[in-house]
Design a protein around this motif. Structure first.
Motif, mmCIF file in Angstrom:
data_model
loop_
_atom_site.group_PDB
_atom_site.id
_atom_site.type_symbol
_atom_site.label_atom_id
_atom_site.label_comp_id
_atom_site.label_asym_id
_atom_site.label_seq_id
_atom_site.Cartn_x
_atom_site.Cartn_y
_atom_site.Cartn_z
ATOM 1 N N VAL A 43 -19.270 8.326 -4.262
ATOM 2 C CA VAL A 43 -20.402 7.466 -4.577
ATOM 3 C C VAL A 43 -20.118 6.835 -5.942
ATOM 4 C CG1 VAL A 43 -22.100 8.766 -3.228
ATOM 5 C CG2 VAL A 43 -21.711 9.383 -5.611
ATOM 6 N N SER A 64 -25.349 1.985 0.432
ATOM 7 C CA SER A 64 -26.047 3.275 0.427
ATOM 8 C C SER A 64 -25.312 4.313 -0.406
ATOM 9 C CB SER A 64 -26.210 3.797 1.859
ATOM 10 O OG SER A 64 -24.936 4.079 2.399
ATOM 11 N N ARG A 65 -24.109 3.977 -0.847
ATOM 12 C CA ARG A 65 -23.346 4.917 -1.686
ATOM 13 C C ARG A 65 -23.207 4.396 -3.106
ATOM 14 N NH1 ARG A 65 -18.220 5.622 2.212
ATOM 15 N NH2 ARG A 65 -17.316 6.627 0.370
ATOM 16 N N PHE A 67 -25.293 3.342 -6.653
ATOM 17 C CA PHE A 67 -26.572 3.487 -7.353
ATOM 18 C C PHE A 67 -26.530 2.734 -8.674
ATOM 19 C CE2 PHE A 67 -25.841 7.318 -4.798
ATOM 20 C CZ PHE A 67 -26.902 7.182 -3.917
ATOM 21 N N GLU A 68 -27.369 1.740 -8.765
ATOM 22 C CA GLU A 68 -27.501 0.989 -10.011
ATOM 23 C C GLU A 68 -28.503 1.738 -10.890
ATOM 24 O OE1 GLU A 68 -27.091 -0.689 -12.980
ATOM 25 O OE2 GLU A 68 -26.019 -1.997 -11.582
ATOM 26 N N MET A 69 -28.036 2.225 -12.020
ATOM 27 C CA MET A 69 -28.851 3.095 -12.864
ATOM 28 C C MET A 69 -29.453 2.367 -14.066
ATOM 29 S SD MET A 69 -28.430 5.715 -11.040
ATOM 30 C CE MET A 69 -29.318 6.939 -12.009
ATOM 31 N N VAL A 79 -27.198 12.201 -13.737
ATOM 32 C CA VAL A 79 -27.439 12.057 -12.298
ATOM 33 C C VAL A 79 -26.111 12.202 -11.541
ATOM 34 C CG1 VAL A 79 -28.194 10.467 -10.479
ATOM 35 C CG2 VAL A 79 -29.512 10.643 -12.599
ATOM 36 N N GLY A 82 -25.384 15.799 -11.244
ATOM 37 C CA GLY A 82 -26.223 16.425 -10.214
ATOM 38 C C GLY A 82 -25.692 16.125 -8.822
ATOM 39 N N LEU A 83 -25.266 14.896 -8.598
ATOM 40 C CA LEU A 83 -24.670 14.528 -7.305
ATOM 41 C C LEU A 83 -23.402 15.347 -7.055
ATOM 42 C CD1 LEU A 83 -25.177 10.673 -7.612
ATOM 43 C CD2 LEU A 83 -25.955 12.001 -5.643
ATOM 44 N N CYS A 86 -23.835 18.753 -5.815
ATOM 45 C CA CYS A 86 -24.209 18.832 -4.401
ATOM 46 C C CYS A 86 -23.110 18.262 -3.501
ATOM 47 C CB CYS A 86 -25.536 18.119 -4.180
ATOM 48 S SG CYS A 86 -26.910 18.944 -5.009
ATOM 49 N N LYS A 88 -20.942 15.612 -3.852
ATOM 50 C CA LYS A 88 -20.472 14.223 -3.884
ATOM 51 C C LYS A 88 -19.300 14.097 -4.868
ATOM 52 C CE LYS A 88 -23.716 13.070 -1.116
ATOM 53 N NZ LYS A 88 -23.356 12.947 0.293
ATOM 54 N N SER B 148 -32.076 14.775 -15.459
ATOM 55 C CA SER B 148 -31.097 13.843 -14.869
ATOM 56 C C SER B 148 -30.276 14.549 -13.794
ATOM 57 C CB SER B 148 -30.156 13.301 -15.952
ATOM 58 O OG SER B 148 -30.859 12.545 -16.900
ATOM 59 N N MET B 149 -29.839 15.766 -14.096
ATOM 60 C CA MET B 149 -29.045 16.498 -13.104
ATOM 61 C C MET B 149 -29.890 16.803 -11.862
ATOM 62 S SD MET B 149 -26.422 18.972 -15.191
ATOM 63 C CE MET B 149 -27.383 19.530 -16.585
#
Lengths: 332, 297
Positions: A43, A64-65, A67-69, A79, A82-83, A86, A88, B148-149
């Motif tokens: 991603v 869908s993969r 992400f504009e942050m 983020v 975090g991905l 899990c 990614k 964030s995480m």
């Protein structure tokens, strides 16, 4: 480059063709698209710079993969982590200086948590030119290099970039990839095999001497001028070899030992602050191995400014005459 | 709803077996209340034994974590890497004595291990370390980064069409960090309605009361203006905590914030709302006195 250089030949690298020049950030964008189908875990996260970091193609093809942050790099790094936690394989991209500016977030979210986060910093060094000092990533390698678990890569051309990105996807753990804004001539052909943790001899005279006047270690945007310097010195009677350091951490200490064993001196060249980058890594390797070899470091010693990349390389002592000089005598 | 029933309802055929909570945490409110008293004593004892730690913020958050782990969390302490588990990120990492205690009571590791807090080689680090203690979702301790995480974890779940929930537990002082607001801004963009933030609003931080150091209020309005669903509850009322978590679970379309009003050092009179107990360990006599007071006559 002088006319005489044209006639010189090398064992490894052909004279780069003009048409094959490509910014390493462009090659990164292509590599993502190439790898995306077989790696659905990839991603991409951007912080309002996808047009510059060359992830737009991925964003269009795989919305869908992607992400504009927004302009919020520390959250993007968190983020992404975090991905990664899990399963990614997240690529977070921005300018090198804006990523390194969030060092403490990278320290905790990527390094300490040891997440499989791929950080891509483009617009490395004074080579970006006119945008000026605030946009130039000049301290990022030093910052990233002291973070445990983080691998640091700086490819010098399109082919090496594509292979480095492929390696990053296979490798489990945080990686920082540093890329150029400016086009880079192609030094590596498709037969090149990127090896993580290893330097490669990029250019050496066809007739190899017993002893080299110097071995130049160069990385990223500084590589073309290093090769030009070695080429120019050959007809002047000096044999110089250029070693390309794509992996800046962990560093290939053996390559430094080899250079020390058959070179009068070692010269390092990088488009990065003179503290903490390639020059430091080479000195650390020499100290670690107890090598008694003169080392001359060329790098940027202050902030950059607005000008053309060529003007800035000359202004900051990274042009090929500066490198030639360093191969012959100590710089004041 | 009992946790076994909840897990039955959520069970996806073939994906996982019914997870039964270890008997250590009871399900009736009265029993849970009594058990939380034991947890408070353990928090005091472990910090006292370590000689350092953060009792104030651990005692303020323990009721929230106990209700979350005993009545809401879909997890299996024997399989901390189970892909479909709910995720908890303790972003206020210094409150980890409370998290460790709840984890020990739910069966992640033996309770005796609590007394190794902060010792060389212990998985119970001064701030949570996911690589040393299975069951910790994210290593935290640098305030402002956990949410964030958690957003990333929730986003991954949404991409993969998984139904696990992600909980981030934040301190109120922590909300002074700008990164929190970057994360709060981005969660609604991705419609992360399976993400719940719980703010342990104990109004204390090292340099004083939060409203004096750097006011974060009006917090509920702030969350709502960032397009979150927000509730304010008494963070020591087990019924209110459960009701809020239940409501959050049922809310769709928006991430949820539960602002839990708490008292720093709750349960120990000489610690309550006394900022000196943010990061100080009680001496043996103080710990005895605190334990006696928590257990009551």
């Amino acid at each position: 480059m002088t006319a005489s250089a044209k006639g010189s030949s090398s064992r490894r690298a052909p004279v780069p063709e003009r048409g094959s020049a490509q910014a390493t950030r462009e090659a990164f964008g292509e590599a993502l698209l190439e790898l995306a189908p077989e790696h659905p875990e990839i991603v991409v996260l951007d912080a309002d710079l996808s047009k510059s970091t060359m992830t737009q193609g991925f964003a269009k093809k795989y919305p869908s993969r992607h992400f504009e942050m927004g302009i919020a790099e520390q959250n993007m790094i968190g983020v992404g982590s975090g991905l990664a936690l899990c399963g990614k394989i997240p690529f977070v991209t921005s300018f090198a200086c804006f990523l390194a500016g969030r060092l403490e977030t990278i320290r905790v979210c990527a390094a300490y948590n040891r997440t499989n986060l791929k950080m891509v910093g483009t617009h490395a060094g004074v080579g970006i030119g006119e945008d000026g000092a605030s946009q130039m990533g000049l301290e990022d390698i030093g910052a990233m290099r002291c973070l445990p678990h983080v691998a640091v890569l700086q490819p010098c051309d399109g082919e090496e970039t594509r292979q480095a990105v492929k390696w990053m996807v296979r490798h489990i753990g945080p990686v920082y990839l540093r890329l150029t804004r400016q086009k880079m001539p192609s030094f590596h052909g498709p037969d090149y095999r990127f090896e993580f943790g290893k330097c490669d001899v990029l250019w050496e005279p066809q007739r190899q001497p017993k002893h080299y006047q110097a071995t130049i270690f160069a990385s990223g945007g500084a590589v073309p001028n290093a090769v030009a310097a070695a080429r120019d010195l050959l007809p002047r009677g000096f044999s110089v070899r250029v070693v390309n350091a794509c992996t800046l951490k962990p560093f290939d200490d053996e390559a430094v030992a080899r250079a020390a064993s058959n070179s009068e001196r070692i010269v390092t060249v990088e488009d990065h602050n003179i503290v903490g980058g390639l020059g430091s890594a080479v000195c650390e390797a020499a100290a670690q191995k107890g090598l008694a070899v003169p080392i001359v470091r060329i790098g940027v010693r202050e902030f950059g400014e607005s000008a053309t990349p060529e003007q800035l390389y000359a202004r900051h002592g990274l042009a090929s005459p500066n490198i030639e000089e360093a191969c012959l005598r100590n710089l004041s | 709803m009992g946790v076994i029933l909840a897990n039955c309802l959520r069970e996806k055929a073939g994906l996982y077996k019914i997870v039964t909570m270890p008997a250590a945490i009871p399900e009736t409110a009265g029993e849970l209340k009594a058990r939380i008293k034991d947890m408070r004593v353990d928090i005091i004892r472990m910090i006292s034994a370590a000689g350092s730690g953060h009792p104030g913020g651990s005692l303020s958050v323990i009721d929230i974590l106990a209700v979350l782990y005993s009545q809401f969390l879909r997890h299996d302490p024997k399989r901390p890497d189970w892909p479909d588990r709910d995720r908890v990120v303790l972003s206020k990492g210094h409150g980890c004595p409370a998290l460790y205690t709840v984890m020990a009571y739910t069966g992640y590791f033996p309770k005796e291990q609590l007394m190794t807090l902060r010792q060389l080689g212990s998985p119970l680090q001064g701030h949570p370390d996911r690589l040393r203690l299975p069951g910790i979702e994210a290593s935290t301790g640098s305030l402002g980064q956990g949410l964030s995480m958690a957003v990333g974890m929730a986003l991954a779940g949404k991409m993969d069409k998984k139904d696990y929930r992600t909980y981030a537990v934040l301190g109120d002082g922590e909300l002074q960090e700008g990164q929190c607001w970057e994360a709060i801004m981005c969660a609604p963009k991705f419609k992360l309605d399976h993400l719940t933030v719980i703010v342990d609003r104990n109004n204390g931080q090292i340099d004083g009361h939060v409203h004096e150091v750097m006011d974060i209020e009006p917090l509920k309005d702030k969350f709502e203006s960032f397009r979150w669903e927000a509730q304010v509850i008494d963070g020591h009322d087990l019924g209110q905590i459960a009701a809020a978590l239940d409501k959050a679970r049922k809310t769709q379309g928006k991430p949820q914030a539960i602002i839990a009003d708490t008292i720093k050092g709750k349960g120990v009179s000489f610690m309550e709302d006394n900022i000196n107990w943010h990061g100080a360990a009680p001496k043996k006599e103080q710990a005895d006195k605190a334990a006696a007071e928590i257990q009551g006559p």
